[in-house]
Design a protein around this motif. Sequence first.
Motif, PDB file in Angstrom:
ATOM      1  N   LEU A  96     -57.972 -23.295  44.221  1.00 35.25           N
ATOM      2  CA  LEU A  96     -58.809 -24.005  43.250  1.00 35.25           C
ATOM      3  C   LEU A  96     -59.253 -23.125  42.080  1.00 35.25           C
ATOM      4  O   LEU A  96     -59.347 -23.592  40.939  1.00 35.25           O
ATOM      5  N   MET A 146     -53.409 -39.443  39.269  1.00 36.64           N
ATOM      6  CA  MET A 146     -54.712 -40.069  39.484  1.00 36.64           C
ATOM      7  C   MET A 146     -55.735 -39.023  39.926  1.00 36.64           C
ATOM      8  O   MET A 146     -55.424 -38.155  40.731  1.00 36.64           O
ATOM      9  N   GLU A 147     -56.945 -39.110  39.371  1.00 38.42           N
ATOM     10  CA  GLU A 147     -57.943 -38.081  39.651  1.00 38.42           C
ATOM     11  C   GLU A 147     -58.641 -38.334  40.992  1.00 38.42           C
ATOM     12  O   GLU A 147     -59.219 -39.395  41.208  1.00 38.42           O
ATOM     13  N   GLN A 148     -58.560 -37.315  41.856  1.00 37.20           N
ATOM     14  CA  GLN A 148     -59.257 -37.353  43.135  1.00 37.20           C
ATOM     15  C   GLN A 148     -60.632 -36.729  42.977  1.00 37.20           C
ATOM     16  O   GLN A 148     -60.814 -35.826  42.167  1.00 37.20           O
ATOM     17  N   HIS A 149     -61.568 -37.150  43.789  1.00 38.70           N
ATOM     18  CA  HIS A 149     -62.929 -36.641  43.708  1.00 38.70           C
ATOM     19  C   HIS A 149     -63.425 -36.389  45.132  1.00 38.70           C
ATOM     20  O   HIS A 149     -63.495 -37.320  45.932  1.00 38.70           O
ATOM     21  N   TYR A 150     -63.734 -35.149  45.443  1.00 34.58           N
ATOM     22  CA  TYR A 150     -64.243 -34.813  46.773  1.00 34.58           C
ATOM     23  C   TYR A 150     -65.570 -34.081  46.662  1.00 34.58           C
ATOM     24  O   TYR A 150     -65.736 -33.213  45.798  1.00 34.58           O
ATOM     25  N   THR A 151     -66.470 -34.400  47.536  1.00 33.17           N
ATOM     26  CA  THR A 151     -67.729 -33.670  47.596  1.00 33.17           C
ATOM     27  C   THR A 151     -67.618 -32.590  48.674  1.00 33.17           C
ATOM     28  O   THR A 151     -66.720 -32.617  49.523  1.00 33.17           O
ATOM     29  N   PHE A 194     -56.799 -24.741  50.055  1.00 32.93           N
ATOM     30  CA  PHE A 194     -57.310 -25.538  48.929  1.00 32.93           C
ATOM     31  C   PHE A 194     -58.310 -24.738  48.093  1.00 32.93           C
ATOM     32  O   PHE A 194     -58.156 -24.602  46.875  1.00 32.93           O
TER      33      PHE A 194
END
Lengths: 213, 213
Positions: A25, A1-6, A21
């Motif tokens: 990346l 599942m795609e995670q999305h962080y700002t 992290f």
Amino acid sequence: MEQHYTLEEIKTWERFYRANFINSLSGFKSASLIGTINEAGNTNLAIFSNIVHLGADPAMVGFINRPLAAAPHTISNIEKTGVFTINLISEEMISKAHQTSAKYAEGISEFDATGFTPQFTETCKAPFVKESKVKYSAELMEIIPIKYNNTFFVIGAIKEVLFEKSLLNPDGFLSLEEAETIASLGLDAYYRAQLVARYAYAKPDLEPRLINN
Amino acid sequence: MEQHYTLEEIKTWERFYRANFINSLSGFKSASLIGTINEAGNTNLAIFSNIVHLGADPAMVGFINRPLAAAPHTISNIEKTGVFTINLISEEMISKAHQTSAKYAEGISEFDATGFTPQFTETCKAPFVKESKVKYSAELMEIIPIKYNNTFFVIGAIKEVLFEKSLLNPDGFLSLEEAETIASLGLDAYYRAQLVARYAYAKPDLEPRLINN
């Protein structure tokens, strides 16, 4: 599942978690040992991950040096003597290569501390790593300070190359996997590389074509 | 057997042979797709190999853009819109990713030409690559011209991150090999990566210790 962080969320993360992290990346890197010497003849050896190819003619290389407080010796030696070596790391060198990142006391050479063997050529003042199967020297061209975080972008002109003859392909390509050269990821992970494919020069009107060596 | 070449010898080599050699000399890279958009809303996608981690706090990334004559679109879009995405390449994406390096006519998007799917978020104007399992966006901080060969060092502030949740380790490290993220070598070679080991933070008085995740 795609995670999305700002960025706002990432900023709240614990410092070491965030460092692991963000460092991983940007993907696999060519962690290599950079060898230098100071004016008194004391050698230094340190592992650097962020190394770029800058051009083939003139042959140039660049690397990121952390802030002076964290990594003073390599850059200060380069400023004084104008020369450094970059030594690729083979699988059997990993644990010693990683150990060069320890903060040894002033005056202790990482060559002595980790057991790598300094190797000198007639024309290069800085030490190569004898155990490395692919290595090159460079003359300092410029140190560009990155003002946002006190890192430096160090640019060098490639002067000399040493490598195992068996790695060289008929078209000039070096099969680094045959030297068991590692790729690195993040702050502390080391990987072996297995060739998937080489592709011929891409053209708009042609399908991708494999190079069969 | 160890070969030794000086710059004077390397300079005499045929141009493409030398390019293959010097490009592979600096080791494995994190070839990635950089997505941009121009003011008219036309997307661009191109593969870049020389990408560096510049810092975790603030989170920054840098990449080398070739001279304008060779690679005009990415950098000109970034100058105009101030934003770009970096999309890591999985093994099944390699042939299309390599194909983005073809010189398509002005006005043709590499998304259309190669079949990658543009993906937009609420906050990022530049397109991500839907097929990529690890991707991030950045806001332009600075473009530093490298005067020796007309390349550019482009620096961006990381703004947003999208990735498969399963890749994330408890300490923040991303196991990119589980996304089959590739490493690249030279101008045209792509590799799968297999984890050898992670090592704990090195200290002068301790032997190298493995991290067991």
